[in-house]
Design a protein around this motif. Structure first.
Motif, short mmCIF file in Angstrom:
data_model
loop_
_atom_site.label_atom_id
_atom_site.label_comp_id
_atom_site.label_asym_id
_atom_site.label_seq_id
_atom_site.Cartn_x
_atom_site.Cartn_y
_atom_site.Cartn_z
N ASP A 78 0.81 -1.23 0.00
CA ASP A 78 0.00 0.00 0.00
C ASP A 78 0.84 1.28 0.00
OD1 ASP A 78 -2.32 -1.50 -0.03
OD2 ASP A 78 -2.54 -1.48 2.15
N LYS A 79 2.09 1.18 0.41
CA LYS A 79 2.97 2.35 0.41
C LYS A 79 3.76 2.49 -0.89
CE LYS A 79 3.48 2.42 5.41
NZ LYS A 79 4.40 2.33 6.53
N GLY A 80 3.55 1.55 -1.82
CA GLY A 80 4.25 1.61 -3.10
C GLY A 80 5.61 0.95 -3.10
N ARG A 81 5.81 -0.01 -2.20
CA ARG A 81 7.09 -0.70 -2.10
C ARG A 81 6.99 -2.10 -2.69
NH1 ARG A 81 7.72 0.08 4.29
NH2 ARG A 81 5.75 -1.02 4.02
N LEU A 82 8.08 -2.53 -3.28
CA LEU A 82 8.17 -3.93 -3.71
C LEU A 82 9.32 -4.57 -2.97
CD1 LEU A 82 10.64 -4.84 -5.83
CD2 LEU A 82 9.35 -3.46 -7.38
N THR A 83 9.17 -5.84 -2.70
CA THR A 83 10.23 -6.59 -2.03
C THR A 83 11.06 -7.28 -3.10
OG1 THR A 83 8.81 -6.96 -0.11
CG2 THR A 83 10.72 -8.42 -0.36
N ILE A 84 12.36 -7.07 -3.03
CA ILE A 84 13.27 -7.70 -3.99
C ILE A 84 13.22 -9.21 -3.75
CG2 ILE A 84 15.69 -7.95 -4.67
CD1 ILE A 84 16.00 -4.98 -3.84
N PRO A 85 12.98 -9.99 -4.80
CA PRO A 85 12.92 -11.44 -4.63
C PRO A 85 14.21 -11.99 -4.02
CG PRO A 85 12.09 -10.81 -6.78
CD PRO A 85 12.70 -9.58 -6.18
#
Length: 148
Positions: A12-19
């Protein structure tokens, strides 16, 4: 060298987790610094470069003449929009809101390892692109030489 396709969730904050598969590479080879910018050739897609690779691209793009509109457009989309991002302790990077909105990248996205960079696609744009086939008239001489 990045390769592979990964379904990604944007929080929801616009973050993605690096795989997990890429975390060591991003930490070591990229010194935990990526640059996010627009893909000037494909709607619905962002490019994520390791910082050192980005510097080469940036210098090439900035070296183009400013007289031609296509050059200025590329400079604006690549260099003008570039944002340096660093993963936090949970391996998340914050994507600029303007880039997410422009590309339509929302909750679900697809991360592609493309050799020297990543491509981050909106789920819809990726699906549309991947469903397109390469027609016989689209095959270049270089493609015809491949032994697939």
């Amino acid at each position: 060298m990045f390769q592979g396709e990964t379904a990604i969730t944007i929080d929801d904050k616009g973050r993605l987790t690096i795989p997990t598969a890429y975390r060591e590479q991003v930490a070591g080879e990229c010194a935990n610094r990526l640059v996010v910018t627009y893909n000037p050739f494909e709607p619905g897609c962002l490019w994520l470069f390791p910082h050192a690779e980005w510097e080469k691209v940036r210098d090439q793009v900035n070296g183009m003449s400013k007289v031609k509109m296509a050059h200025r457009d590329m400079q604006m989309k690549l260099v003008g929009a570039a944002a340096v991002v660093e993963p936090d302790g949970a391996a998340r990077i914050l994507l600029p809101a303007s880039q997410r909105a422009t590309t339509g990248i929302e909750k679900r996205a697809v991360l592609l390892g493309m050799g020297n960079k990543f491509e981050l696609w909106s789920e819809q744009a990726h699906l549309a692109k991947i469903r397109q086939t390469i027609g016989e008239d689209d095959i270049t001489d270089e493609m015809a030489e491949l032994r697939l």
